[in-house]
Write a protein that holds these residues in place. Structure first.
Motif, PDB file in Angstrom:
ATOM      1  N   ARG A 191       0.805  -1.297   0.315  1.00 43.78           N
ATOM      2  CA  ARG A 191       0.138   0.070  -0.153  1.00 43.78           C
ATOM      3  C   ARG A 191       0.936   1.556   0.322  1.00 43.78           C
ATOM      4  O   ARG A 191       2.218   0.995   0.255  1.00 43.78           O
ATOM      5  CB  ARG A 191      -1.165  -0.493   1.291  1.00 43.78           C
ATOM      6  N   THR A 205      -3.370  11.122  -0.257  1.00 44.26           N
ATOM      7  CA  THR A 205      -4.189   9.612  -0.909  1.00 44.26           C
ATOM      8  C   THR A 205      -3.346   8.229  -0.223  1.00 44.26           C
ATOM      9  O   THR A 205      -1.963   8.450  -0.135  1.00 44.26           O
ATOM     10  CB  THR A 205      -4.291   9.920  -2.446  1.00 44.26           C
ATOM     11  N   THR A 239      -3.131   4.084  -1.294  1.00 44.65           N
ATOM     12  CA  THR A 239      -3.787   3.296  -2.370  1.00 44.65           C
ATOM     13  C   THR A 239      -3.364   2.027  -1.956  1.00 44.65           C
ATOM     14  O   THR A 239      -2.031   1.519  -1.926  1.00 44.65           O
ATOM     15  CB  THR A 239      -3.120   4.165  -3.793  1.00 44.65           C
ATOM     16  N   ALA A 265      -7.539   1.380  -1.230  1.00 46.11           N
ATOM     17  CA  ALA A 265      -7.984   2.255  -0.434  1.00 46.11           C
ATOM     18  C   ALA A 265      -7.975   1.639   0.981  1.00 46.11           C
ATOM     19  O   ALA A 265      -7.934   0.075   0.907  1.00 46.11           O
ATOM     20  CB  ALA A 265      -9.488   2.564  -0.299  1.00 46.11           C
ATOM     21  N   SER A 273      -9.881   6.308  -0.722  1.00 50.33           N
ATOM     22  CA  SER A 273      -8.739   5.806  -0.723  1.00 50.33           C
ATOM     23  C   SER A 273      -8.250   7.643  -0.158  1.00 50.33           C
ATOM     24  O   SER A 273      -6.662   7.713  -0.490  1.00 50.33           O
ATOM     25  CB  SER A 273      -8.116   6.130  -2.014  1.00 50.33           C
TER      26      SER A 273
END
Length: 271
Positions: free
Chosen positions: A49, A71, A73, A75, A105
């Motif tokens: 992640r 952010t 990524t 999520a 996210s």
């Protein structure tokens, strides 16, 4: 009938020779297993992640509010706690100063901080199958309005009994107010440290029984000025990037008793 025993012996001998053509030994078995074990393993990419600060900005320069948008990524679970870390140079360590909760996210975090230039990052804890992740660091200049006299006067002077009186902290905790006076025909000035500041705003109240000129200087070099009539109010604002010694000056133009101006001054600074 005598030939049958001979054929039987020959057949048994042929079977024996065929069986010995491909003997299986412990060494062969080990070799074959070893060749399988030593084959190049198939590449397997571990799930990961990423975390990133998408934006960081001052959203209220009066209160000192910083808003960070991050952010994540892929999520994480909705509502995952995401801390905001600030690097503390004096302690040489990261410190959590605020946190937010993920939505999809994205995450939004707000914190109130004094003017500063600091480094920030966000983080997300481990959630199977993903390990914990930390964002790249980002440096940010946080400009906040503060009283021009927060650090006191560097010096003051003038001509004609100049008096530059800063309102004491118990009466003016913002450290922004002062009274500037001089005799008729005189002038008064005061210098402040404006290092790390980009803008200055001055509210001016002319209590003089006549006309005065209020000016701003980069050390001793005049930058801008304004002429004020008797008993009027106005603003004198100016961008001051790179100015490290700001001078505020009031000079008499025509009056009966000399210049008298009250000021309420603030600067936009990172300190």
């Amino acid at each position: 009938m005598g030939s049958r025993p001979l054929r039987l012996v020959v057949g048994l001998l042929a079977l024996a020779l065929a069986g010995s053509a491909a003997p299986v030994t412990p060494g062969d078995s080990a070799l074959r297993l070893g060749s399988t074990a030593n084959a190049a393993p198939r590449s397997v990419t571990a799930p990961a992640r990423t975390a990133k600060i998408s934006s960081i900005r001052t959203t209220d320069a009066t209160k000192g509010v910083i808003t960070v948008v991050g952010t994540l990524t892929p999520a994480p679970k909705t509502g995952t706690r995401i801390p905001l870390h600030q690097w503390i140079p004096s302690a040489k360590r990261w410190q959590e100063i605020a946190h937010g909760y993920s939505s999809g996210s994205s995450v939004r975090i707000t914190t109130v901080q004094p003017g500063s230039i600091r480094t920030y990052r966000i983080a997300v804890g481990a959630q199977a199958p993903y390990p914990a992740a930390i964002s790249p660091m980002i440096s940010f200049k946080h400009y906040v309005w503060r009283g021009i006299f927060k650090k006191g006067l560097l010096a003051s002077g003038g001509q004609g009994r100049p008096t530059f009186t800063v309102v004491p902290p118990n009466e003016g905790p913002r450290r922004a107010e002062a009274d500037l006076l001089a005799d008729r025909g005189g002038y008064v000035w005061g210098d402040v440290d404006s290092t790390g500041c980009s803008y200055v705003r001055n509210w001016l109240g002319n209590l003089t029984d006549g006309t005065v000129r209020v000016s701003l200087h980069n050390a001793t070099t005049a930058m801008t000025s304004i002429r004020m009539r008797q008993e009027t109010e106005t603003w004198l604002n100016y961008a001051i990037p790179g100015v490290t010694r700001l001078r505020l000056q009031v000079a008499d133009i025509q009056s009966g008793y000399g210049p008298y101006v009250a000021v309420d001054s603030i600067m936009l600074c990172t300190n």
